[in-house]
Design a protein around this motif. Structure first.
Motif, PDB file in Angstrom:
ATOM      1  N   LYS A   1       0.875  -1.146   0.215  1.00 28.25           N
ATOM      2  CA  LYS A   1       0.133   0.214   0.052  1.00 28.25           C
ATOM      3  C   LYS A   1       0.763   1.119   0.260  1.00 28.25           C
ATOM      4  CE  LYS A   1      -3.467   2.826   2.730  1.00 28.25           C
ATOM      5  NZ  LYS A   1      -4.129   2.087   4.380  1.00 28.25           N
TER       6      LYS A   1
ATOM      7  N   GLN B   1       1.465   4.052  -3.067  1.00 31.12           N
ATOM      8  CA  GLN B   1       1.362   5.137  -3.105  1.00 31.12           C
ATOM      9  C   GLN B   1       2.753   6.099  -3.156  1.00 31.12           C
ATOM     10  OE1 GLN B   1      -0.632   5.236   1.408  1.00 31.12           O
ATOM     11  NE2 GLN B   1      -2.129   4.431   0.439  1.00 31.12           N
TER      12      GLN B   1
ATOM     13  N   ASP C   1       2.992   8.850  -6.641  1.00 29.75           N
ATOM     14  CA  ASP C   1       2.833  10.601  -6.679  1.00 29.75           C
ATOM     15  C   ASP C   1       3.987  10.882  -7.681  1.00 29.75           C
ATOM     16  OD1 ASP C   1       0.870   9.579  -4.526  1.00 29.75           O
ATOM     17  OD2 ASP C   1       2.454  10.067  -2.603  1.00 29.75           O
TER      18      ASP C   1
ATOM     19  N   SER D   1      -6.377   7.033  -8.894  1.00 30.83           N
ATOM     20  CA  SER D   1      -6.735   5.973  -7.950  1.00 30.83           C
ATOM     21  C   SER D   1      -6.228   4.806  -7.168  1.00 30.83           C
ATOM     22  CB  SER D   1      -7.962   6.356  -7.952  1.00 30.83           C
ATOM     23  OG  SER D   1      -8.853   4.930  -6.601  1.00 30.83           O
TER      24      SER D   1
ATOM     25  N   ASP E   1      -5.593   3.439  -1.598  1.00 30.91           N
ATOM     26  CA  ASP E   1      -5.751   5.422  -0.599  1.00 30.91           C
ATOM     27  C   ASP E   1      -6.666   5.126   0.348  1.00 30.91           C
ATOM     28  OD1 ASP E   1      -4.093   6.397  -2.065  1.00 30.91           O
ATOM     29  OD2 ASP E   1      -5.513   6.307  -4.349  1.00 30.91           O
TER      30      ASP E   1
ATOM     31  N   LYS F   1      -7.852   5.233   4.436  1.00 28.94           N
ATOM     32  CA  LYS F   1      -7.443   5.731   5.091  1.00 28.94           C
ATOM     33  C   LYS F   1      -7.481   4.726   6.780  1.00 28.94           C
ATOM     34  CE  LYS F   1      -6.062   9.578   3.925  1.00 28.94           C
ATOM     35  NZ  LYS F   1      -4.616   9.760   3.404  1.00 28.94           N
TER      36      LYS F   1
END
Length: 141
Positions: free
Chosen positions: A117, A121, A125, A132, A137, A139
């Protein structure tokens, strides 16, 4: 036949290969151009072979290719290392055009192997900032 995203790739027999190669310039290996050593964007995974982390490296590479299929990532290189200096190493680098590779993960610095995960990410970025990652993504996970 091998199937890939709705595209059929015929697998010719060895005899077919020999027959096609005769007089066919497209199958003359002296005309082949090797891939660019560091395709961009691309991933480089270095791992300690003595620690037997090949399966982890290939799993991470598969997950990254499934999340960022070409052209988002053009290549993933897996580099086994086998020396005293590289003992325990597991690093993931991101190679972007016109810049040196950027370290995305180092097992020793981060205190362990990457959770996919977080690694996805970090890479997202840089290569696809608006993408997505679905459940990656959230939380709460």
């Amino acid at each position: 036949m091998a199937e890939s995203v709705g595209v059929s790739c015929p697998l010719p027999s060895e005899q077919d290969n020999v027959e096609q190669a005769k007089g066919n310039p497209a199958l003359d290996s002296s005309t082949f151009i090797p891939p660019v050593p560091l395709a961009s964007p691309g991933i480089i995974i270095e791992f300690c072979d003595r620690c037997r982390w090949l399966h982890r490296a290939t799993w991470v590479s598969t997950e990254l290719f499934l999340t960022f299929p070409p052209p988002a990532l053009k290549a993933i290189s897996i580099i086994p290392l086998n020396s005293e200096e590289t003992g325990g190493r597991f690093r993931v680098w991101l190679n972007l055009e016109d810049s040196p590779p950027q370290l995305m993960w180092d097992r020793k610095i981060e205190g362990g192997f990457p959770e996919l995960k977080g690694l996805k990410q970090r890479i997202r970025d840089h290569v696809q900032p608006g993408k997505s990652l679905g459940h990656s993504d959230n939380k709460s996970e």
